[in-house]
Design a protein around this motif. Structure first.
Motif, PDB file in Angstrom:
ATOM      1  N   ILE A  70       0.321  -1.336  -0.132  1.00 21.93           N
ATOM      2  CA  ILE A  70       0.230  -0.013  -0.028  1.00 21.93           C
ATOM      3  C   ILE A  70       1.037   1.686   0.378  1.00 21.93           C
ATOM      4  N   PHE A  71       1.742   1.481   0.620  1.00 20.86           N
ATOM      5  CA  PHE A  71       2.431   2.144   0.507  1.00 20.86           C
ATOM      6  C   PHE A  71       3.455   2.337  -0.820  1.00 20.86           C
ATOM      7  N   LEU A  72       4.009   1.414  -0.763  1.00 25.76           N
ATOM      8  CA  LEU A  72       3.909   1.539  -2.028  1.00 25.76           C
ATOM      9  C   LEU A  72       3.263   2.084  -3.247  1.00 25.76           C
ATOM     10  N   LEU A  73       2.572   1.592  -3.808  1.00 24.12           N
ATOM     11  CA  LEU A  73       1.621   1.661  -4.694  1.00 24.12           C
ATOM     12  C   LEU A  73       1.088   3.104  -4.848  1.00 24.12           C
ATOM     13  N   GLY A  74       0.807   4.021  -3.106  1.00 25.41           N
ATOM     14  CA  GLY A  74       0.083   5.088  -3.191  1.00 25.41           C
ATOM     15  C   GLY A  74       1.379   5.683  -3.434  1.00 25.41           C
ATOM     16  N   ALA A  75       3.185   5.275  -3.281  1.00 33.30           N
ATOM     17  CA  ALA A  75       3.593   6.796  -3.457  1.00 33.30           C
ATOM     18  C   ALA A  75       4.060   6.250  -5.527  1.00 33.30           C
ATOM     19  N   LEU A  76       3.860   5.531  -5.732  1.00 31.50           N
ATOM     20  CA  LEU A  76       3.792   5.223  -7.023  1.00 31.50           C
ATOM     21  C   LEU A  76       2.707   6.591  -7.486  1.00 31.50           C
ATOM     22  N   PHE A  77       1.336   6.165  -7.605  1.00 25.20           N
ATOM     23  CA  PHE A  77       0.318   7.212  -7.216  1.00 25.20           C
ATOM     24  C   PHE A  77       0.270   8.260  -7.620  1.00 25.20           C
ATOM     25  N   GLY A  78       0.852   8.990  -6.187  1.00 21.42           N
ATOM     26  CA  GLY A  78       1.042  10.175  -6.290  1.00 21.42           C
ATOM     27  C   GLY A  78       2.143  11.003  -6.871  1.00 21.42           C
ATOM     28  N   VAL A 277      -8.098 -10.306   4.633  1.00 16.43           N
ATOM     29  CA  VAL A 277      -7.249 -10.333   3.029  1.00 16.43           C
ATOM     30  C   VAL A 277      -8.582  -9.188   1.956  1.00 16.43           C
ATOM     31  N   LEU A 278      -9.151  -9.030   2.491  1.00 17.94           N
ATOM     32  CA  LEU A 278     -10.271  -8.474   1.777  1.00 17.94           C
ATOM     33  C   LEU A 278      -9.725  -7.272   1.676  1.00 17.94           C
ATOM     34  N   GLY A 279      -9.847  -6.258   2.432  1.00 18.29           N
ATOM     35  CA  GLY A 279      -9.784  -5.143   2.412  1.00 18.29           C
ATOM     36  C   GLY A 279      -8.472  -4.718   1.468  1.00 18.29           C
ATOM     37  N   SER A 280      -7.392  -5.266   1.875  1.00 19.29           N
ATOM     38  CA  SER A 280      -6.264  -5.239   1.554  1.00 19.29           C
ATOM     39  C   SER A 280      -5.648  -5.038  -0.236  1.00 19.29           C
ATOM     40  N   TRP A 281      -6.306  -6.196  -0.758  1.00 22.12           N
ATOM     41  CA  TRP A 281      -6.582  -7.372  -1.583  1.00 22.12           C
ATOM     42  C   TRP A 281      -6.811  -5.991  -2.578  1.00 22.12           C
ATOM     43  N   SER A 282      -8.476  -5.279  -2.517  1.00 18.42           N
ATOM     44  CA  SER A 282      -9.286  -4.540  -2.778  1.00 18.42           C
ATOM     45  C   SER A 282      -8.344  -3.409  -3.455  1.00 18.42           C
ATOM     46  N   LEU A 283      -7.833  -2.807  -2.045  1.00 18.73           N
ATOM     47  CA  LEU A 283      -6.785  -1.280  -1.829  1.00 18.73           C
ATOM     48  C   LEU A 283      -5.552  -1.862  -3.449  1.00 18.73           C
ATOM     49  N   ILE A 284      -5.081  -3.173  -2.998  1.00 17.06           N
ATOM     50  CA  ILE A 284      -3.939  -2.757  -3.740  1.00 17.06           C
ATOM     51  C   ILE A 284      -4.377  -3.054  -5.670  1.00 17.06           C
ATOM     52  N   ILE A 285      -5.169  -3.513  -5.245  1.00 18.07           N
ATOM     53  CA  ILE A 285      -5.597  -3.933  -7.305  1.00 18.07           C
ATOM     54  C   ILE A 285      -6.017  -2.392  -7.460  1.00 18.07           C
ATOM     55  N   SER A 286      -6.857  -1.792  -6.734  1.00 17.87           N
ATOM     56  CA  SER A 286      -7.310  -0.410  -7.055  1.00 17.87           C
ATOM     57  C   SER A 286      -6.355   0.643  -7.234  1.00 17.87           C
ATOM     58  N   LEU A 287      -5.374   0.501  -6.913  1.00 12.48           N
ATOM     59  CA  LEU A 287      -4.097   1.523  -6.875  1.00 12.48           C
ATOM     60  C   LEU A 287      -3.578   0.832  -7.932  1.00 12.48           C
ATOM     61  N   ILE A 288      -3.085  -0.267  -7.853  1.00 13.83           N
ATOM     62  CA  ILE A 288      -2.587  -0.578  -9.874  1.00 13.83           C
ATOM     63  C   ILE A 288      -3.410   0.440 -10.546  1.00 13.83           C
ATOM     64  N   VAL A 289      -4.274  -0.571 -10.456  1.00 10.66           N
ATOM     65  CA  VAL A 289      -5.113   0.326 -12.128  1.00 10.66           C
ATOM     66  C   VAL A 289      -4.822   1.730 -12.234  1.00 10.66           C
ATOM     67  N   GLY A 290      -5.267   2.625 -10.850  1.00 13.32           N
ATOM     68  CA  GLY A 290      -5.089   4.341 -11.287  1.00 13.32           C
ATOM     69  C   GLY A 290      -3.520   4.170 -11.193  1.00 13.32           C
ATOM     70  N   VAL A 291      -2.831   3.753 -11.115  1.00  9.09           N
ATOM     71  CA  VAL A 291      -1.160   4.466 -11.087  1.00  9.09           C
ATOM     72  C   VAL A 291      -0.950   3.972 -13.298  1.00  9.09           C
ATOM     73  N   LEU A 292      -1.518   2.538 -13.238  1.00  8.84           N
ATOM     74  CA  LEU A 292      -1.824   2.545 -15.142  1.00  8.84           C
ATOM     75  C   LEU A 292      -2.416   2.866 -15.779  1.00  8.84           C
ATOM     76  N   LEU A 293      -4.038   3.682 -15.285  1.00  8.83           N
ATOM     77  CA  LEU A 293      -4.490   4.481 -15.989  1.00  8.83           C
ATOM     78  C   LEU A 293      -3.602   6.322 -15.930  1.00  8.83           C
ATOM     79  N   ALA A 294      -3.353   6.320 -14.626  1.00 10.35           N
ATOM     80  CA  ALA A 294      -2.880   7.475 -14.851  1.00 10.35           C
ATOM     81  C   ALA A 294      -1.560   7.327 -16.229  1.00 10.35           C
ATOM     82  N   ILE A 295      -0.342   6.692 -15.959  1.00  7.04           N
ATOM     83  CA  ILE A 295       0.591   7.010 -16.510  1.00  7.04           C
ATOM     84  C   ILE A 295       0.126   6.462 -18.581  1.00  7.04           C
ATOM     85  N   GLY A 296      -1.153   5.987 -18.401  1.00  5.55           N
ATOM     86  CA  GLY A 296      -1.686   6.143 -19.960  1.00  5.55           C
ATOM     87  C   GLY A 296      -1.920   6.790 -20.230  1.00  5.55           C
ATOM     88  N   LEU A 297      -2.817   7.685 -19.506  1.00  6.73           N
ATOM     89  CA  LEU A 297      -3.305   8.547 -19.965  1.00  6.73           C
ATOM     90  C   LEU A 297      -2.485   9.947 -20.510  1.00  6.73           C
TER      91      LEU A 297
END
Length: 462
Positions: A70-78, A277-297
């Motif tokens: 979560i720290f890694l993906l949050g930092a990447l997204f930011g 683990v449900l909450g963490s899994w949901s957040l991890i996948i959502s942030l991955i999609v967010g990072v990829l989408l922000a890069i792609g756009l």
């Protein structure tokens, strides 16, 4: 008695030296061992090297294991949102739409939107400051009110209260209570409204008073700041899409997708449960999609995408190691015999588990200077006690989640807090100029929000 004195001295030094700019990664193990040394003189059976390797480092490593994604993906997204210009685009759009006379609202809401979308508090401060300074200077608003406005938007209701926020302070309770990021939505909204409106009332009243005294923006040596170059920024629609995908994706995954999968293998193969683990899994996948989408756009807007990602990764290391070191420190302290006196005091203040939880989360956040660090220590130490008492009184785990999350965002921003020190450094201001107003917005008013949701949660509101 020496053990208690050792804990007090250790905590005092941690707060003072962190305030003076010393690295928590260095301070935490040394001061934890200092407290342990006092315990030895108090007749305790404590071994310093074992305390370091088997308590401090084990708990530090466990924290990294649980929250590094979560720290890694949050930092990447930011970082991606910052380097692409998306964060600035959102801030510019809001400031233009709100219009003159509402500059404080523009800064607060700009910070709130990007942090609610997953951008880190620090990135928000860096991204919004130049725009906020230009707005405040043009409107002749005292600059000393700019850091409190940024803090209100980034360090309070979007960090802990609004349901679904991907900030780490809302993610930590999921592991202990089997909840998701949208736990206790009514309580979260109530707390957010109190913090937002209370903070805005305070800041606007300070502005009114300053203008009555003839105080303006002032001379601060920042004439080089002219807002931001808007010629190559992405559109507001393109900028906001990754944030929407993080929030909507997190909701769908945590409420619809993962609860309906067959996850029996988790118990047999991994000794855990889907609920854990449900909450963490949901957040991890959502942030991955967010990072990829922000890069792609925004791919063509990056000078060097590899550098952007590399800096994002490096930023996540320091963030998680600072917090993990504080968690390691706290767990050493809680393992000392003298801490049982402190623990008994925090859990016996009231039979209501929400009160004990709020006090422990807030006090430990204040001691460590970290909302996430204090929250982790509090829940690691007391969550089973709070869960048992809540079950006896018919209080939902979702209420425990929301109270713990909101409470950790109170005393965490005392003057030695790293985010406060960083914010003042970014804006070129001092504690003397700004902290009274920062403290009102991030300590005092959030404390009233905690009290309100404790009362509502005790009566079954979720």
């Amino acid at each position: 008695m020496l053990g208690v004195i050792g804990i007090i001295i250790s905590l005092g030094l941690l707060m003072y030296l962190a305030y003076k700019g010393w690295s928590v990664i260095i301070l935490a193990p040394l001061l934890a061992l200092l407290a342990a040394a006092f315990a030895i003189f108090d007749g305790g059976s404590v071994h310093l090297l074992a305390t370091y390797t088997e308590s401090f480092m084990v708990n530090l490593a466990n924290y990294v294991k649980n929250y590094f994604p979560i720290f890694l993906l949050g930092a990447l997204f930011g970082k991606v949102m910052d380097d692409s210009g998306a964060a600035k685009s959102i801030a510019v759009f809001i400031s233009e739409k709100i219009g003159k006379g509402k500059e404080i609202w523009a800064v607060v809401l700009s910070c709130a939107i990007i942090t609610y979308g997953g951008v880190s508090l620090f990135v928000a401060a860096f991204a919004i400051y130049p725009i906020g300074a230009a707005l405040f200077k043009e409107a002749d608003i005292p600059k000393r009110l700019l850091p409190p406005a940024i803090a209100l938007g980034a360090f309070t209701f979007t960090m802990t209260a609004i349901p679904g926020t991907p900030q780490i302070q809302n993610a930590i309770p999921m592991k202990y209570f089997g909840t998701d990021a949208f736990a206790a939505p009514i309580l979260g909204i109530v707390a957010a409204v109190i913090m937002l409106l209370g903070g805005m009332f305070w800041l606007t009243s300070r502005l009114t008073k300053a203008r009555a005294l003839g105080e303006g923006y002032g001379e601060h040596g920042d004439s080089h700041l002219h807002g931001t170059d808007t010629t190559n920024l992405p559109s507001f629609t393109v900028s906001i899409l990754p944030i929407l995908f993080v929030l909507v994706g997190n909701f769908i995954l945590s409420k619809q997708v993962f609860p309906n999968i067959d996850a029996a293998y988790l118990e047999t193969d991994y000794k855990t449960t889907l609920t854990a683990v449900l909450g963490s899994w949901s957040l991890i996948i959502s942030l991955i999609v967010g990072v990829l989408l922000a890069i792609g756009l925004n791919y063509k807007r990056f000078d060097d995408i590899r550098r952007c990602l590399r800096e994002g990764v490096q930023g996540s290391f320091l963030a998680i190691m600072n917090t993990a070191s504080e968690v390691g420190y706290g767990n050493v302290i809680k393992g000392l015999a003298a801490f049982s006196i402190v623990a008994a005091g925090m859990t016996s203040i009231s039979a209501n588990p929400l009160i004990g939880e709020a006090i422990s989360s807030s006090v430990l956040a204040g001691i460590t200077g970290s909302a996430s660090g204090g929250l982790s220590i509090a829940l690691e130490t007391f969550s089973e006690t709070f869960m048992a008492r809540a079950a006896e009184q018919g209080i939902s785990p979702e209420v425990l989640h929301r109270v713990a999350s909101v409470a950790c965002g109170g005393l965490d921003t005392l003057p030695h807090n790293g985010a406060v020190i960083t914010l003042l450094g970014i804006t070129g201001m001092t504690h003397k100029q700004c902290y009274a107003n920062i403290g009102m917005c991030t300590v005092v008013i959030p404390t009233f929000a905690v009290i309100a949701i404790i009362i509502l949660g005790s009566f079954g509101v979720v």
